[in-house]
Design an enzyme around this catalytic site. Structure first.
Site, PDB file in Angstrom:
ATOM      1  N   SER A  92     -10.485  -1.102  -8.035  1.00 15.43           N
ATOM      2  CA  SER A  92     -10.136  -2.416  -7.519  1.00 15.43           C
ATOM      3  C   SER A  92     -11.474  -2.829  -6.903  1.00 15.43           C
ATOM      4  O   SER A  92     -12.419  -2.129  -6.535  1.00 15.43           O
ATOM      5  CB  SER A  92      -9.223  -2.617  -6.284  1.00 15.43           C
TER       6      SER A  92
ATOM      7  N   TYR B  54      -5.962   0.031   2.068  1.00 19.04           N
ATOM      8  CA  TYR B  54      -6.085   0.124   0.615  1.00 19.04           C
ATOM      9  C   TYR B  54      -7.550   0.324   0.013  1.00 19.04           C
ATOM     10  O   TYR B  54      -7.784   1.232  -0.858  1.00 19.04           O
ATOM     11  CB  TYR B  54      -5.753  -1.412   0.109  1.00 19.04           C
TER      12      TYR B  54
HETATM   13  N1  LIG Z   1      -2.747  -7.038  -8.666  1.00 18.94           N
HETATM   14  C1  LIG Z   1      -3.927  -6.832  -8.171  1.00 18.94           C
HETATM   15  O1  LIG Z   1      -4.706  -8.086  -7.852  1.00 18.94           O
HETATM   16  C2  LIG Z   1      -4.812  -5.442  -8.366  1.00 18.94           C
HETATM   17  C3  LIG Z   1      -6.076  -5.831  -8.505  1.00 18.94           C
HETATM   18  C4  LIG Z   1      -7.029  -4.715  -8.292  1.00 18.94           C
HETATM   19  C5  LIG Z   1      -6.331  -3.524  -8.500  1.00 18.94           C
HETATM   20  N2  LIG Z   1      -4.943  -3.515  -8.854  1.00 18.94           N
HETATM   21  C6  LIG Z   1      -4.478  -2.046  -8.875  1.00 18.94           C
HETATM   22  O2  LIG Z   1      -3.612  -2.137 -10.184  1.00 18.94           O
HETATM   23  C7  LIG Z   1      -2.440  -1.239  -9.927  1.00 18.94           C
HETATM   24  C8  LIG Z   1      -1.178  -1.980 -10.317  1.00 18.94           C
HETATM   25  O3  LIG Z   1      -1.057  -3.109  -9.631  1.00 18.94           O
HETATM   26  P1  LIG Z   1      -0.031  -4.346  -9.576  1.00 18.94           P
HETATM   27  O4  LIG Z   1      -0.747  -5.437  -8.916  1.00 18.94           O
HETATM   28  O5  LIG Z   1       0.486  -4.123 -10.982  1.00 18.94           O
HETATM   29  O6  LIG Z   1       1.028  -3.543  -8.787  1.00 18.94           O
HETATM   30  P2  LIG Z   1       2.937  -3.683  -8.593  1.00 18.94           P
HETATM   31  O7  LIG Z   1       2.972  -4.690  -9.601  1.00 18.94           O
HETATM   32  O8  LIG Z   1       3.150  -3.420  -7.343  1.00 18.94           O
HETATM   33  O9  LIG Z   1       2.995  -2.270  -9.575  1.00 18.94           O
HETATM   34  C9  LIG Z   1       2.658  -1.015  -9.248  1.00 18.94           C
HETATM   35  C10 LIG Z   1       3.173  -0.020  -9.853  1.00 18.94           C
HETATM   36  O10 LIG Z   1       2.997   1.116  -9.363  1.00 18.94           O
HETATM   37  C11 LIG Z   1       4.297   1.870  -9.173  1.00 18.94           C
HETATM   38  N3  LIG Z   1       4.087   2.724  -8.302  1.00 18.94           N
HETATM   39  C12 LIG Z   1       3.863   2.417  -6.890  1.00 18.94           C
HETATM   40  N4  LIG Z   1       4.225   3.461  -6.136  1.00 18.94           N
HETATM   41  C13 LIG Z   1       4.414   4.683  -6.868  1.00 18.94           C
HETATM   42  C14 LIG Z   1       4.730   5.905  -6.492  1.00 18.94           C
HETATM   43  N5  LIG Z   1       4.511   6.546  -5.618  1.00 18.94           N
HETATM   44  N6  LIG Z   1       4.769   6.627  -7.797  1.00 18.94           N
HETATM   45  C15 LIG Z   1       4.794   6.301  -8.910  1.00 18.94           C
HETATM   46  N7  LIG Z   1       4.894   4.872  -9.258  1.00 18.94           N
HETATM   47  C16 LIG Z   1       4.433   4.173  -8.223  1.00 18.94           C
HETATM   48  C17 LIG Z   1       5.344   0.812  -9.148  1.00 18.94           C
HETATM   49  O11 LIG Z   1       6.551   1.199  -9.711  1.00 18.94           O
HETATM   50  P3  LIG Z   1       7.778   1.753  -9.038  1.00 18.94           P
HETATM   51  O12 LIG Z   1       8.122   0.819  -7.865  1.00 18.94           O
HETATM   52  O13 LIG Z   1       9.112   2.125  -9.919  1.00 18.94           O
HETATM   53  O14 LIG Z   1       7.365   3.128  -8.572  1.00 18.94           O
HETATM   54  C18 LIG Z   1       4.622  -0.238 -10.231  1.00 18.94           C
HETATM   55  O15 LIG Z   1       5.101   0.118 -11.539  1.00 18.94           O
HETATM   56  C19 LIG Z   1      -2.627  -0.700  -8.650  1.00 18.94           C
HETATM   57  O16 LIG Z   1      -3.353   0.373  -8.580  1.00 18.94           O
HETATM   58  C20 LIG Z   1      -3.404  -1.735  -7.986  1.00 18.94           C
HETATM   59  O17 LIG Z   1      -4.022  -0.972  -6.624  1.00 18.94           O
HETATM   60  C21 LIG Z   1      -4.298  -4.319  -8.650  1.00 18.94           C
END
Ligand SMILES: NC(=O)c1ccc[n+]([C@@H]2O[C@H](COP(=O)([O-])OP(=O)(O)OC[C@H]3O[C@@H](n4cnc5c(N)ncnc54)[C@H](OP(=O)(O)O)[C@@H]3O)[C@@H](O)[C@H]2O)c1
Length: 252
Positions: free
Chosen positions: A140, A153
């Site tokens: 990120s 984070y």
């Molecule tokens: N959205 C943003 O602005 C952003 C920006 C930079 C980086 N990111 C990164 O991109 C990635 C995805 O983010 P997102 O925004 O798509 O988040 P999200 O919508 O909350 O999705 C997170 C995913 O991770 C899974 N997850 C969470 N804890 C887990 C665990 N202990 N074991 C297995 N799976 C797990 C969740 O599924 P379950 O709940 O079914 O486990 C879900 O599928 C993350 O690493 C985040 O840090 C996001």
């Protein structure tokens, strides 16, 4: 480096049940890939599977917490070696660092950092075995510079950045490409809890399209949206005195 040489390519995506991981899984399937989705919620994974035509075997899923290394290793035994490993599962909670947050700090490290290491170690042997593959680690922009409320984070994403930078030197000679994905704000349930303005907030499908575009490039690290990432890169290069002053003035 030749990476994709099979007819139907296979990807393992951790955190595939929603957000960026789910959007990317659906995009790959549309492009003819087979996807193996891993995350905790079987109902959310099943919903994705149900959204794909029933005669299509392109989405297979394994409910699993990335903190469970044993289970990840047993999944690795059941599946074929992937072409792509997207290490994406992660959590995000803003914190006030003047409060007691030790459990939250540990949880972020366990899921976001150690969860990636667990998935990496579980699936890497199959890539090494075929001397071919591609790993994308989801970091990120928060990993570039310490931002307000990101004390739980941000460090996990900075650690992943350093991890990816380092492992490529060992993996590239085995035909394994390593990339680091460092997005800004993407509109998912994770960012929906933010009560502040998120510059450049991007649609999740747009983000998935950009990951797909950049994964065939030679860039080690890719970031989006462009305007916000250029802005944050400038912050990164500024002397701390100036960047911390600007963050205090404009972000807090
Ligand atoms: N959205 C943003 O602005 C952003 C920006 C930079 C980086 N990111 C990164 O991109 C990635 C995805 O983010 P997102 O925004 O798509 O988040 P999200 O919508 O909350 O999705 C997170 C995913 O991770 C899974 N997850 C969470 N804890 C887990 C665990 N202990 N074991 C297995 N799976 C797990 C969740 O599924 P379950 O709940 O079914 O486990 C879900 O599928 C993350 O690493 C985040 O840090 C996001």
């Amino acid at each position: 480096m030749k990476i994709y040489n099979k007819k139907q390519k296979t990807a393992i995506i951790t955190g595939a049940s929603e957000g960026i991981g789910a959007a990317f899984a659906k995009l790959l399937i549309k492009k003819g890939w087979k996807v193996i989705g891993i995350s905790r919620s079987s109902s959310k994974l099943r919903a994705i599977s149900n959204s794909i035509p029933s005669n299509d075997q392109s989405f297979k899923y394994f409910p699993c917490d990335v903190q469970d290394f044993k289970k990840l290793k047993s999944i690795a035994k059941e599946i074929e070696a992937p072409d792509l490993l997207l290490l994406n599962a992660g959590i995000y909670l803003p914190v006030n660092a003047s409060e007691n947050n030790l459990d939250i700090y540990k949880k972020h490290m366990n899921v976001n950092y150690l969860g990636v290491l667990h998935s990496y170690e579980a699936f890497l042997p199959s890539l090494l075995n075929k001397q071919n593959g591609h790993i994308i680690i989801m970091s990120s922009i928060s990993g570039w510079i310490g931002l307000p409320k990101a004390a739980a984070y941000g460090p996990t994403k900075a650690a992943l950045r350093s991890f990816a930078q380092s492992v490529r030197y060992d993996l590239n000679p085995h035909g394994i490409k390593v990339q680091l994905c460092s997005p800004g704000f993407v509109d998912t349930q994770a960012t929906s809890i933010n009560d502040f303005y998120m510059p450049g907030l991007m649609n999740v499908n747009e983000a998935a399209n950009l990951i797909f575009k950049y994964m065939s490039s030679n860039k080690f690290e890719f970031s989006f949206p462009l305007s916000f990432s250029v802005f944050m890169k400038i912050f990164w290069y500024l002397p701390d005195k100036i960047s911390s002053y600007l963050i205090r003035k404009f972000i807090i």
